[in-house]
Structures are given as structure tokens and as C-alpha cells.
Design a protein around this motif. Structure first.
Motif, PDB file in Angstrom:
ATOM      1  N   ALA A  31      -6.607   0.006   8.345  1.00 18.87           N
ATOM      2  CA  ALA A  31      -7.164  -1.268   8.807  1.00 18.87           C
ATOM      3  C   ALA A  31      -6.059  -2.297   9.026  1.00 18.87           C
ATOM      4  CB  ALA A  31      -8.191  -1.784   7.807  1.00 18.87           C
ATOM      5  N   LEU A  32      -5.089  -2.304   8.115  1.00 18.69           N
ATOM      6  CA  LEU A  32      -3.957  -3.227   8.236  1.00 18.69           C
ATOM      7  C   LEU A  32      -3.106  -2.898   9.459  1.00 18.69           C
ATOM      8  CD1 LEU A  32      -2.877  -3.411   4.486  1.00 18.69           C
ATOM      9  CD2 LEU A  32      -3.667  -5.348   5.862  1.00 18.69           C
ATOM     10  N   ILE A  33      -2.894  -1.611   9.714  1.00 19.50           N
ATOM     11  CA  ILE A  33      -2.133  -1.189  10.884  1.00 19.50           C
ATOM     12  C   ILE A  33      -2.796  -1.698  12.161  1.00 19.50           C
ATOM     13  CG2 ILE A  33      -1.558   0.826  12.324  1.00 19.50           C
ATOM     14  CD1 ILE A  33       0.438   0.550  10.169  1.00 19.50           C
ATOM     15  N   LYS A  34      -4.111  -1.554  12.244  1.00 15.28           N
ATOM     16  CA  LYS A  34      -4.840  -2.006  13.442  1.00 15.28           C
ATOM     17  C   LYS A  34      -4.705  -3.511  13.635  1.00 15.28           C
ATOM     18  CE  LYS A  34      -8.297   1.691  13.728  1.00 15.28           C
ATOM     19  NZ  LYS A  34      -9.741   2.033  13.681  1.00 15.28           N
TER      20      LYS A  34
ATOM     21  N   PRO B 280       9.029   1.528  10.105  1.00 18.52           N
ATOM     22  CA  PRO B 280       9.102   2.986  10.290  1.00 18.52           C
ATOM     23  C   PRO B 280       8.989   3.747   8.971  1.00 18.52           C
ATOM     24  CG  PRO B 280      10.756   1.912  11.639  1.00 18.52           C
ATOM     25  CD  PRO B 280      10.194   0.854  10.730  1.00 18.52           C
ATOM     26  N   THR B 281       9.601   3.209   7.916  1.00 17.35           N
ATOM     27  CA  THR B 281       9.504   3.836   6.594  1.00 17.35           C
ATOM     28  C   THR B 281       8.077   3.789   6.071  1.00 17.35           C
ATOM     29  OG1 THR B 281      11.774   3.161   6.100  1.00 17.35           O
ATOM     30  CG2 THR B 281      10.392   3.764   4.226  1.00 17.35           C
ATOM     31  N   ILE B 282       7.405   2.699   6.361  1.00 15.34           N
ATOM     32  CA  ILE B 282       6.020   2.538   5.931  1.00 15.34           C
ATOM     33  C   ILE B 282       5.099   3.494   6.682  1.00 15.34           C
ATOM     34  CG2 ILE B 282       4.071   0.907   5.947  1.00 15.34           C
ATOM     35  CD1 ILE B 282       6.150  -1.323   5.394  1.00 15.34           C
ATOM     36  N   GLY B 283       5.496   3.855   7.903  1.00 16.09           N
ATOM     37  CA  GLY B 283       4.689   4.785   8.694  1.00 16.09           C
ATOM     38  C   GLY B 283       4.061   4.164   9.917  1.00 16.09           C
ATOM     39  N   SER B 284       4.732   3.163  10.491  1.00 19.16           N
ATOM     40  CA  SER B 284       4.196   2.482  11.671  1.00 19.16           C
ATOM     41  C   SER B 284       5.242   2.399  12.770  1.00 19.16           C
ATOM     42  CB  SER B 284       3.738   1.065  11.304  1.00 19.16           C
ATOM     43  OG  SER B 284       3.451   0.319  12.462  1.00 19.16           O
ATOM     44  N   ASN B 285       4.823   2.666  13.996  1.00 20.27           N
ATOM     45  CA  ASN B 285       5.710   2.495  15.150  1.00 20.27           C
ATOM     46  C   ASN B 285       5.232   1.321  15.998  1.00 20.27           C
ATOM     47  OD1 ASN B 285       3.390   3.531  16.313  1.00 20.27           O
ATOM     48  ND2 ASN B 285       4.487   4.897  17.735  1.00 20.27           N
ATOM     49  N   ALA B 286       4.581   0.362  15.345  1.00 22.84           N
ATOM     50  CA  ALA B 286       3.978  -0.767  16.058  1.00 22.84           C
ATOM     51  C   ALA B 286       4.999  -1.582  16.845  1.00 22.84           C
ATOM     52  CB  ALA B 286       3.233  -1.667  15.072  1.00 22.84           C
ATOM     53  N   ILE B 287       6.216  -1.670  16.339  1.00 24.68           N
ATOM     54  CA  ILE B 287       7.262  -2.411  17.050  1.00 24.68           C
ATOM     55  C   ILE B 287       7.814  -1.584  18.204  1.00 24.68           C
ATOM     56  CG2 ILE B 287       9.644  -3.257  16.842  1.00 24.68           C
ATOM     57  CD1 ILE B 287       8.890  -4.437  14.143  1.00 24.68           C
ATOM     58  N   GLU B 288       8.197  -0.342  17.915  1.00 24.30           N
ATOM     59  CA  GLU B 288       8.828   0.498  18.924  1.00 24.30           C
ATOM     60  C   GLU B 288       7.916   0.805  20.110  1.00 24.30           C
ATOM     61  OE1 GLU B 288       8.800   0.961  15.761  1.00 24.30           O
ATOM     62  OE2 GLU B 288      10.784   1.478  14.976  1.00 24.30           O
TER      63      GLU B 288
ATOM     64  N   GLU C  38       0.812  -1.217   0.000  1.00 26.34           N
ATOM     65  CA  GLU C  38       0.000   0.000   0.000  1.00 26.34           C
ATOM     66  C   GLU C  38       0.846   1.267   0.000  1.00 26.34           C
ATOM     67  OE1 GLU C  38      -3.163   0.857  -0.293  1.00 26.34           O
ATOM     68  OE2 GLU C  38      -3.770  -1.221  -0.607  1.00 26.34           O
ATOM     69  N   LYS C  39       1.874   1.293   0.838  1.00 25.65           N
ATOM     70  CA  LYS C  39       2.606   2.542   1.074  1.00 25.65           C
ATOM     71  C   LYS C  39       3.801   2.748   0.150  1.00 25.65           C
ATOM     72  CE  LYS C  39       1.984   5.926   4.064  1.00 25.65           C
ATOM     73  NZ  LYS C  39       0.658   6.531   4.291  1.00 25.65           N
ATOM     74  N   ILE C  40       4.441   1.664  -0.254  1.00 24.88           N
ATOM     75  CA  ILE C  40       5.673   1.779  -1.033  1.00 24.88           C
ATOM     76  C   ILE C  40       5.478   1.364  -2.493  1.00 24.88           C
ATOM     77  CG2 ILE C  40       8.101   1.118  -1.196  1.00 24.88           C
ATOM     78  CD1 ILE C  40       7.436   2.735   1.314  1.00 24.88           C
TER      79      ILE C  40
ATOM     80  N   LEU D 172      12.944  -9.903  10.200  1.00 26.64           N
ATOM     81  CA  LEU D 172      13.836  -8.746  10.085  1.00 26.64           C
ATOM     82  C   LEU D 172      13.611  -7.843   8.869  1.00 26.64           C
ATOM     83  CD1 LEU D 172      17.373  -9.747  11.405  1.00 26.64           C
ATOM     84  CD2 LEU D 172      16.146  -7.614  11.862  1.00 26.64           C
ATOM     85  N   PRO D 173      13.597  -8.370   7.653  1.00 23.88           N
ATOM     86  CA  PRO D 173      13.551  -7.452   6.503  1.00 23.88           C
ATOM     87  C   PRO D 173      12.318  -6.557   6.474  1.00 23.88           C
ATOM     88  CG  PRO D 173      14.325  -9.615   5.810  1.00 23.88           C
ATOM     89  CD  PRO D 173      13.830  -9.770   7.212  1.00 23.88           C
ATOM     90  N   TYR D 174      11.131  -7.141   6.581  1.00 21.13           N
ATOM     91  CA  TYR D 174       9.926  -6.316   6.540  1.00 21.13           C
ATOM     92  C   TYR D 174       9.726  -5.534   7.840  1.00 21.13           C
ATOM     93  CZ  TYR D 174       8.092  -7.810   2.026  1.00 21.13           C
ATOM     94  OH  TYR D 174       7.909  -8.001   0.678  1.00 21.13           O
ATOM     95  N   GLY D 175      10.069  -6.149   8.968  1.00 19.90           N
ATOM     96  CA  GLY D 175       9.929  -5.437  10.233  1.00 19.90           C
ATOM     97  C   GLY D 175      10.767  -4.174  10.276  1.00 19.90           C
TER      98      GLY D 175
END
Length: 210
Positions: free
Chosen positions: A131-134, A173-181, A113-115, A166-169
Motif C-alpha cells: 500500500a505504501l509503495i502504491k 532499491p534496497t527496500i525493494g522499490s524501483n519507483a525512482i528509476e 517495514e522492510k529494514i 537523498l538518504p532515504y531515496g
């Protein structure tokens, strides 16, 4: 004997396989496939399939399958990525299934979606993205609970199941998510993965080691 890895230096799948090579201390030669020139669509490349690996004439594709193959072929060197103990191996397979079902589908869709959509001249769908972020955040809430009780996803020992993230995770941040951090146990676990020399060797590009 030097193995050949076919792929692109910035490809997530190629990065994963190269990370495994570094963990296992296996020399490899990277044969760069240019996406820009459409080489990944050529008949010669499709005969090997994307991210194919050539081991003295034996060709295997799919990054996770390659990871398992390399671990078994070079079991006596480098980092042990799949436990030999039956119960520990069961926990590894469980963790690998968790990644395949509860992480990869969401991060790859977010990346699309984002890239990829803008790269392809398409307009990202914000409703789909949100929706995917949630959904991803709900999955990582469970990750955080699991990682509050153990160091890695498959237990207290590092395995290939951790590497699979690792690669997608690292792109989140580039995609626009801080879900990990934003999840303390997930953040601590993921930082330990990103700090590994194997990932540091490939995160900014991949070079042949042979």
C-alpha cells in the motif's frame, strides 16, 4: 572553528547533515553514537537530541533545521542551498514542503517495514508495504510531471530541498522499490543528486573532515 556532529555514520539523518557540510565546505568532527550499545538512549545524548550539532556551545537538532542553519551561518561559502531572491526562496520552501509531505512519510514508513522490523525481530506486513509503495508511486508520478518542466524540484537551481531526498531515496532499491528509476524525469534528477561529490563523500560512511 570546527562544528561537531553527533550521530551514526550510516544514519540517514546524519548523512544528510554531513552532505550539507560538504556542500558548504564546512569542516566538522563526527562524534559517533552507537545505536548497538544504546548510546542514543543515554541521558547525555538525549540532552542533545538525535543528530544534534554543537556549534561552540550552541546545540541544534533535526537534520533539516540544521541544514537551514548551516546555510545561513556559512552563506558566503560553498554551494548556495537556499536562494536569497524572494520568489526563488518561495519555490525552495514549496519544494521542501513537498518533500516533507509527499516523500518522507512514505519512504520512512517503507524503511520501517522492510529494514527496521526484521532488525527488531518483527515480521514485515506485506499488505502495508504494498500500500505504501502504491502511494509513493502516485506521488512520484507528480514529481515526474514537475521535473519534466524544470531541472530541480524547486526550479532550475539546485537547493537543499533536493538534498533532503537523498538518504532515504538512495535506500529505495534496497527496500525493494524501483519507483525512482522507473520514472525518467525523476531518475535523471535523482542521479544528478547522487553524482554530487558531497553525496559520494558520505554515502558509504561518514568521516570527520577536521
Amino acid at each position: 572553528m570546527v562544528l561537531t556532529l553527533y550521530g551514526h555514520p550510516s544514519s540517514t539523518c546524519t548523512q544528510l547533515v554531513a552532505t550539507v557540510f560538504h556542500e558548504k565546505q564546512v569542516p566538522f568532527e563526527l562524534k559517533v553514537i552507537s545505536f548497538e550499545k544504546g548510546e542514543h538512549k543515554s541521558a547525555n545524548f538525549l540532552a542533545k537530541q538525535p543528530f544534534g550539532q554543537d556549534d561552540d556551545g550552541y546545540i541544534i537538532y533535526e537534520s533539516r533545521a540544521i541544514a537551514r542553519y548551516i546555510e545561513e551561518k556559512f552563506a558566503g561559502q560553498g554551494t548556495t542551498l537556499i536562494p536569497k531572491d524572494l520568489k526563488a526562496k518561495g519555490q525552495f520552501e514549496q519544494a521542501a514542503s513537498v518533500e516533507a509531505s509527499n516523500f518522507d512519510p512514505y519512504v520512512t514508513a517503507l524503511y520501517f517495514e522492510k529494514i527496521l522490523k526484521p532488525y527488531m525481530g518483527l515480521t514485515p506486513d506485506e499488505a502495508t508495504f504494498n500500500a505504501l509503495i502504491k502511494k509513493l508511486e502516485a506521488k512520484l508520478d507528480v514529481y515526474d510531471q514537475i521535473l519534466s518542466k524544470q531541472k530541480y524540484l524547486g526550479g532550475d537551481e539546485f537547493t537543499a530541498a533536493d538534498l533532503f531526498h537523498l538518504p532515504y531515496g538512495s535506500l529505495l532499491p534496497t527496500i525493494g522499490s524501483n519507483a525512482i528509476e522507473s520514472r525518467p524525469n525523476v531518475a535523471k534528477w535523482f542521479k544528478s543528486l547522487q553524482d554530487r561529490p558531497s553525496w559520494q563523500a558520505v554515502k558509504d560512511g561518514i568521516a570527520s573532515t577536521a
